[in-house]
Design a protein around this motif. Structure first.
Motif, PDB file in Angstrom:
ATOM      1  N   HIS A  68       0.850  -1.111  -0.041  1.00 49.11           N
ATOM      2  CA  HIS A  68      -0.203   0.189   0.063  1.00 49.11           C
ATOM      3  C   HIS A  68       0.770   1.404  -0.105  1.00 49.11           C
ATOM      4  N   LYS A  69       0.721   2.368  -0.934  1.00 44.98           N
ATOM      5  CA  LYS A  69       1.343   3.708  -0.709  1.00 44.98           C
ATOM      6  C   LYS A  69       0.715   4.449   0.267  1.00 44.98           C
ATOM      7  N   THR A  70      -0.465   4.417   0.859  1.00 43.61           N
ATOM      8  CA  THR A  70      -1.193   5.348   1.591  1.00 43.61           C
ATOM      9  C   THR A  70      -1.283   4.967   3.340  1.00 43.61           C
ATOM     10  N   ALA A 103       4.069   1.674   5.247  1.00 38.34           N
ATOM     11  CA  ALA A 103       3.264   2.012   3.856  1.00 38.34           C
ATOM     12  C   ALA A 103       4.630   1.614   3.226  1.00 38.34           C
ATOM     13  N   ALA A 127      -8.408   4.390   6.618  1.00 36.10           N
ATOM     14  CA  ALA A 127      -8.921   4.404   5.332  1.00 36.10           C
ATOM     15  C   ALA A 127     -10.338   3.500   4.954  1.00 36.10           C
ATOM     16  N   TYR A 132     -13.231  -1.965   0.285  1.00 36.83           N
ATOM     17  CA  TYR A 132     -12.235  -2.925  -0.397  1.00 36.83           C
ATOM     18  C   TYR A 132     -12.876  -4.362   0.104  1.00 36.83           C
ATOM     19  N   LEU A 152      -6.510  -0.034  -7.620  1.00 34.56           N
ATOM     20  CA  LEU A 152      -5.927   1.353  -7.497  1.00 34.56           C
ATOM     21  C   LEU A 152      -6.760   2.154  -6.479  1.00 34.56           C
ATOM     22  N   ARG A 153      -8.117   2.076  -6.661  1.00 33.20           N
ATOM     23  CA  ARG A 153      -9.022   3.059  -5.797  1.00 33.20           C
ATOM     24  C   ARG A 153      -8.594   2.460  -4.439  1.00 33.20           C
ATOM     25  N   HIS A 154      -8.351   1.223  -4.025  1.00 32.95           N
ATOM     26  CA  HIS A 154      -8.228   0.899  -2.683  1.00 32.95           C
ATOM     27  C   HIS A 154      -6.848   0.662  -2.361  1.00 32.95           C
ATOM     28  N   ASP A 155      -5.846   1.222  -2.947  1.00 32.80           N
ATOM     29  CA  ASP A 155      -4.350   1.168  -2.602  1.00 32.80           C
ATOM     30  C   ASP A 155      -3.790  -0.021  -2.532  1.00 32.80           C
ATOM     31  N   ASN A 156      -4.247  -0.930  -3.180  1.00 32.02           N
ATOM     32  CA  ASN A 156      -3.564  -2.193  -3.242  1.00 32.02           C
ATOM     33  C   ASN A 156      -2.798  -2.624  -4.635  1.00 32.02           C
ATOM     34  N   TYR A 157      -1.484  -2.627  -4.413  1.00 35.21           N
ATOM     35  CA  TYR A 157      -0.534  -2.978  -5.456  1.00 35.21           C
ATOM     36  C   TYR A 157       0.054  -4.340  -5.455  1.00 35.21           C
TER      37      TYR A 157
END
Length: 159
Positions: A68-70, A103, A127, A132, A152-157
């Protein structure tokens, strides 16, 4: 390190505690039988954190490596044996074990024990993870483009 700026400005305190008794019905039930209890959502904590109880049945389940980035994510194992990926290897965790992922930290979790397992998931800042968790019910029917937008909307990469 110092205390953050105040977020409460009253002089006498308030009666504002939230109580969720043990045995409350889960907020989300997956077809696999896995359940999620929304103990504290980002909305209910003013965005400070989110806390969820993740309950897994004996059937193998859980997400593969991602980041996650955030948000940060922490895991506290309550019951059973859960494999948690720490970015280098899968660690077999047991009740009382805790794993914190900053993060950007690669992580994942799996219950492959054949027995039920549960853990607390803590996200900071808070969040809207319940969106999600609920959206995961529909991922199998999404197009590749819809899946990409959802994650992407839920910050999952995913890795």
């Amino acid at each position: 390190m110092t205390y953050p700026d105040p977020i409460y400005f009253g002089d006498k305190g308030e009666s504002s505690a939230v109580y969720r008794p043990a045995g409350s019905e889960p907020d989300l039930v997956y077809p696999t039988g896995n359940t999620v209890d929304y103990l504290a959502t980002g909305a209910s904590t003013g965005g400070l954190f989110g806390l969820y109880k993740w309950n897994m049945g004996p059937t193998p389940s859980g997400p593969g490596p991602h980041f996650h980035k955030t948000i940060t994510e922490s895991f506290y194992v309550l019951e059973g044996t859960i494999k948690i990926y720490n970015g280098d290897r899968w660690i077999e965790t047991k009740p009382g074990d805790w794993v914190h992922v900053p993060a950007g930290g690669t992580h994942g979790f799996r219950n492959e024990s054949g027995e039920p397992a549960s853990m607390l998931l803590h996200f900071s800042p808070g969040a809207p993870r319940e969106g999600y968790f609920e959206g995961l019910l529909d991922v199998a029917t999404m197009s590749d483009e819809e899946k990409a937008e959802f994650f992407l909307r839920h910050d999952n990469y995913w890795l």
